[in-house]
Design a protein around this motif. Structure first.
Motif, mmCIF file in Angstrom:
data_model
loop_
_atom_site.group_PDB
_atom_site.id
_atom_site.type_symbol
_atom_site.label_atom_id
_atom_site.label_comp_id
_atom_site.label_asym_id
_atom_site.label_seq_id
_atom_site.Cartn_x
_atom_site.Cartn_y
_atom_site.Cartn_z
ATOM 1 N N PRO A 43 44.414 52.616 40.965
ATOM 2 C CA PRO A 43 44.236 51.235 40.243
ATOM 3 C C PRO A 43 45.600 50.484 39.989
ATOM 4 O O PRO A 43 45.203 49.276 40.060
ATOM 5 C CB PRO A 43 43.634 51.969 38.782
ATOM 6 C CG PRO A 43 43.065 53.186 39.198
ATOM 7 C CD PRO A 43 43.904 53.556 40.441
ATOM 8 N N PRO A 44 46.532 51.088 39.595
ATOM 9 C CA PRO A 44 47.844 50.158 39.274
ATOM 10 C C PRO A 44 48.067 49.322 40.323
ATOM 11 O O PRO A 44 48.406 48.098 40.156
ATOM 12 C CB PRO A 44 48.963 51.081 39.083
ATOM 13 C CG PRO A 44 48.157 52.399 38.796
ATOM 14 C CD PRO A 44 47.128 52.405 39.283
ATOM 15 N N ARG A 45 48.027 49.736 41.846
ATOM 16 C CA ARG A 45 48.426 49.075 43.054
ATOM 17 C C ARG A 45 47.486 47.906 43.115
ATOM 18 O O ARG A 45 47.641 46.893 43.473
ATOM 19 C CB ARG A 45 48.247 50.087 43.967
ATOM 20 C CG ARG A 45 48.985 49.657 45.407
ATOM 21 C CD ARG A 45 49.247 50.727 46.096
ATOM 22 N NE ARG A 45 49.310 50.240 47.648
ATOM 23 C CZ ARG A 45 49.418 51.144 48.668
ATOM 24 N NH1 ARG A 45 49.047 52.512 48.430
ATOM 25 N NH2 ARG A 45 49.736 50.420 50.100
ATOM 26 N N PHE A 46 45.907 48.302 42.746
ATOM 27 C CA PHE A 46 45.233 47.127 43.150
ATOM 28 C C PHE A 46 45.141 46.075 41.912
ATOM 29 O O PHE A 46 45.067 45.028 42.684
ATOM 30 C CB PHE A 46 43.617 47.953 42.673
ATOM 31 C CG PHE A 46 42.283 46.835 42.804
ATOM 32 C CD1 PHE A 46 42.123 46.309 43.862
ATOM 33 C CD2 PHE A 46 42.059 46.491 41.494
ATOM 34 C CE1 PHE A 46 41.007 45.386 43.780
ATOM 35 C CE2 PHE A 46 41.145 45.497 41.433
ATOM 36 C CZ PHE A 46 40.795 44.865 42.562
ATOM 37 N N TRP A 47 45.427 46.503 40.751
ATOM 38 C CA TRP A 47 45.460 45.415 39.777
ATOM 39 C C TRP A 47 46.989 44.613 40.121
ATOM 40 O O TRP A 47 46.762 43.439 39.886
ATOM 41 C CB TRP A 47 45.465 45.816 38.469
ATOM 42 C CG TRP A 47 43.983 46.410 38.105
ATOM 43 C CD1 TRP A 47 43.830 47.571 37.982
ATOM 44 C CD2 TRP A 47 43.074 45.578 37.901
ATOM 45 N NE1 TRP A 47 42.408 47.882 37.555
ATOM 46 C CE2 TRP A 47 41.938 46.643 37.848
ATOM 47 C CE3 TRP A 47 42.733 44.441 37.972
ATOM 48 C CZ2 TRP A 47 40.491 46.178 37.481
ATOM 49 C CZ3 TRP A 47 41.382 43.916 37.769
ATOM 50 C CH2 TRP A 47 40.332 44.778 37.566
ATOM 51 N N ASP A 48 47.891 45.221 40.471
ATOM 52 C CA ASP A 48 49.057 44.332 40.931
ATOM 53 C C ASP A 48 48.814 43.363 41.941
ATOM 54 O O ASP A 48 49.177 42.561 41.893
ATOM 55 C CB ASP A 48 50.176 45.378 41.097
ATOM 56 C CG ASP A 48 51.657 44.670 41.164
ATOM 57 O OD1 ASP A 48 52.156 43.995 40.555
ATOM 58 O OD2 ASP A 48 52.129 45.039 42.608
ATOM 59 N N ALA A 49 48.358 43.830 43.196
ATOM 60 C CA ALA A 49 47.819 43.134 44.236
ATOM 61 C C ALA A 49 47.056 42.065 44.019
ATOM 62 O O ALA A 49 47.272 40.852 44.416
ATOM 63 C CB ALA A 49 47.305 44.018 45.474
ATOM 64 N N LEU A 50 45.929 42.282 42.870
ATOM 65 C CA LEU A 50 44.970 41.256 42.753
ATOM 66 C C LEU A 50 45.562 39.985 41.888
ATOM 67 O O LEU A 50 45.676 38.889 41.990
ATOM 68 C CB LEU A 50 43.922 41.695 41.739
ATOM 69 C CG LEU A 50 42.828 40.622 41.345
ATOM 70 C CD1 LEU A 50 41.840 40.699 42.775
ATOM 71 C CD2 LEU A 50 41.769 41.136 40.537
ATOM 72 N N GLY A 51 46.658 40.576 40.913
ATOM 73 C CA GLY A 51 47.421 39.475 40.089
ATOM 74 C C GLY A 51 48.330 38.841 41.126
ATOM 75 O O GLY A 51 48.498 37.461 40.889
ATOM 76 N N GLN A 52 49.139 39.186 42.160
ATOM 77 C CA GLN A 52 49.877 38.574 42.842
ATOM 78 C C GLN A 52 49.309 37.708 43.842
ATOM 79 O O GLN A 52 49.733 36.579 44.121
ATOM 80 C CB GLN A 52 50.790 39.507 43.801
ATOM 81 C CG GLN A 52 51.608 40.443 43.331
ATOM 82 C CD GLN A 52 52.650 39.977 42.464
ATOM 83 O OE1 GLN A 52 53.247 38.725 42.881
ATOM 84 N NE2 GLN A 52 53.354 40.476 41.578
ATOM 85 N N THR A 53 48.055 37.989 44.337
ATOM 86 C CA THR A 53 47.404 37.093 45.210
ATOM 87 C C THR A 53 46.613 36.165 44.355
ATOM 88 O O THR A 53 46.780 34.795 44.993
ATOM 89 C CB THR A 53 45.936 37.933 45.949
ATOM 90 O OG1 THR A 53 45.393 38.417 44.984
ATOM 91 C CG2 THR A 53 46.669 38.874 46.898
ATOM 92 N N PHE A 54 46.368 36.267 43.012
ATOM 93 C CA PHE A 54 45.762 35.049 42.121
ATOM 94 C C PHE A 54 46.790 34.004 41.842
ATOM 95 O O PHE A 54 46.672 32.775 41.922
ATOM 96 C CB PHE A 54 45.359 35.547 40.916
ATOM 97 C CG PHE A 54 43.824 35.977 41.043
ATOM 98 C CD1 PHE A 54 43.206 36.846 42.142
ATOM 99 C CD2 PHE A 54 42.955 35.719 40.156
ATOM 100 C CE1 PHE A 54 41.994 36.959 42.248
ATOM 101 C CE2 PHE A 54 41.329 36.003 40.204
ATOM 102 C CZ PHE A 54 40.839 36.443 40.942
ATOM 103 N N LYS A 55 48.015 34.651 41.817
ATOM 104 C CA LYS A 55 49.228 33.864 41.532
ATOM 105 C C LYS A 55 49.758 33.039 42.461
ATOM 106 O O LYS A 55 49.957 31.862 42.485
ATOM 107 C CB LYS A 55 50.321 34.843 40.820
ATOM 108 C CG LYS A 55 51.621 33.930 40.232
ATOM 109 C CD LYS A 55 52.708 35.041 40.007
ATOM 110 C CE LYS A 55 54.089 34.389 39.583
ATOM 111 N NZ LYS A 55 55.018 35.426 39.250
ATOM 112 N N ALA A 56 49.742 33.641 43.851
ATOM 113 C CA ALA A 56 50.145 32.923 45.164
ATOM 114 C C ALA A 56 49.161 31.687 45.187
ATOM 115 O O ALA A 56 49.553 30.612 45.825
ATOM 116 C CB ALA A 56 49.952 33.845 46.090
ATOM 117 N N THR A 57 47.644 32.041 45.011
ATOM 118 C CA THR A 57 46.728 31.015 45.337
ATOM 119 C C THR A 57 47.099 29.853 44.302
ATOM 120 O O THR A 57 46.825 28.467 44.618
ATOM 121 C CB THR A 57 45.429 31.539 44.861
ATOM 122 O OG1 THR A 57 45.101 32.433 45.888
ATOM 123 C CG2 THR A 57 44.279 30.499 45.273
#
Length: 343
Positions: A43-57
């Protein structure tokens, strides 16, 4: 004149391709199902990745909007690069969403999917806005579209982190809808004999003279237990929400599945309450009221049954489950008595 416009048209060509690519991603996110990953879900890895991709977008949306906010417009090559960067950012968002396995819960997955969909839709809207404006200067539509992408991307930080939190969020939303429907109906009843009193009088149309806008004495007797059912719906959602908050867990597949069952059946309460409320307005068709009441009763009893057999219902909670089951039956029996002649 045509030759003069060829440059900007050519520069925007990659945006048309981008729009097509984003629509294809949107269709896949809407229709596709995430698969179970080979590696254990972290879970921590998933939420971190989701946050990063949303931010990049979000950052890519800003770059695109600024590039087309004032002359000189980007060259075809620059536009191609912008389009590729956006496509990569959106594909990264979709890829992270796909890495959320089904085993984490359908309620949670739906919320992440909705957030992902909103980001992709926002980017499509921004691309279409840029394609359809004259590009002389930054338009109001372009500002709004860019803001919509930012807003959609910011959602990542507000998403529930597990299925228990997702189900709490879903049930709270249902409770809000039911509470509004109940207040509206209570207000209409307090208004007196005419629930349409907020509609202006019209002498020609004769709204006030139409008896179909009034409740008869028999209608009002029937409305009592119907209101009782609506109140039981609100109490039921409030109690279930309380126990899911207090005792809900998402540690095992069984607990996660039980929470999803509660969210699914809980989602059926508000439309059933709305259908009953609509049939309660004059002219009242008593048979329609009875059928809608029976449907709501069935949904409520199912909610209470699912709650009773799930991990959220500790022995100390069984009293209110029994009480609400009795209240639902009592009101439905009254409705049956009042509508006996309609069968």
């Amino acid at each position: 004149m045509e030759a003069a416009g060829a440059g900007p048209r050519l520069a925007r060509e990659p945006l048309r391709d981008l729009r097509g690519a984003l629509l294809a991603v949107l269709a896949r996110v809407r229709e596709g199902e995430p698969g179970e990953g080979r590696e254990p879900f972290e879970p921590p890895r998933f939420w971190d990745a989701l946050g990063q991709t949303f931010k990049a977008t979000s950052q890519e949306a800003t770059k695109l909007s600024l590039a087309f906010s004032r002359p000189p417009l980007p060259s075809a090559e620059d536009c191609q690069k912008l389009s590729e960067d956006i496509q990569n950012a959106i594909l990264a968002v979709a890829t992270v969403y796909y890495s959320l396995p089904k085993s984490q819960g359908t309620t949670l997955r739906k919320m992440v999917r909705d957030a992902t969909t909103e980001v992709v839709e926002g980017m499509i809207q921004l691309t279409e806005t840029i394609l359809s404006t004259s590009l002389e200067s930054l338009s109001q539509e372009q500002l709004i579209s860019t803001g919509s992408v930012w807003e959609a991307c910011e959602q990542a930080s507000n998403l529930p982190r597990d299925n228990q939190a997702a189900v709490v969020s879903a049930l709270a939303a249902c409770l809000g809808v039911v509470r509004d429907a109940l207040e509206e109906m209570e207000h209409a009843l307090v208004e007196g004999q005419d629930p349409y009193s907020d509609i202006m009088e019209d002498e020609e149309l004769g709204f006030r003279g139409n008896r179909d806008t009034y409740w008869s004495e028999a209608d009002r007797k029937l409305l009592g237990p119907c209101m009782g059912l609506m109140k039981a719906s609100k109490a039921c959602l409030k109690k279930v929400l309380g126990v899911v908050k207090a005792h809900g867990k998402a540690d095992s597949s069984e607990q996660i599945a039980q929470l999803d069952d509660l969210a699914d059946i809980g989602n059926e309460i508000s439309p059933s309450v709305d259908e009953l409320a609509l049939s309660m307005y004059p002219p009242v068709n008593q048979l329609a009221v009875r059928l809608n009441a029976a449907k709501l009763t069935s949904v409520l009893k199912k909610v209470l049954e699912i709650t009773k057999t799930s991990h959220v219902c500790l022995p100390s909670e069984e009293g209110w489950v029994q009480f609400l089951t009795g209240a639902v039956d009592h009101n439905m029996d009254k409705i049956k008595n009042f509508t006996q002649g309609e069968l």
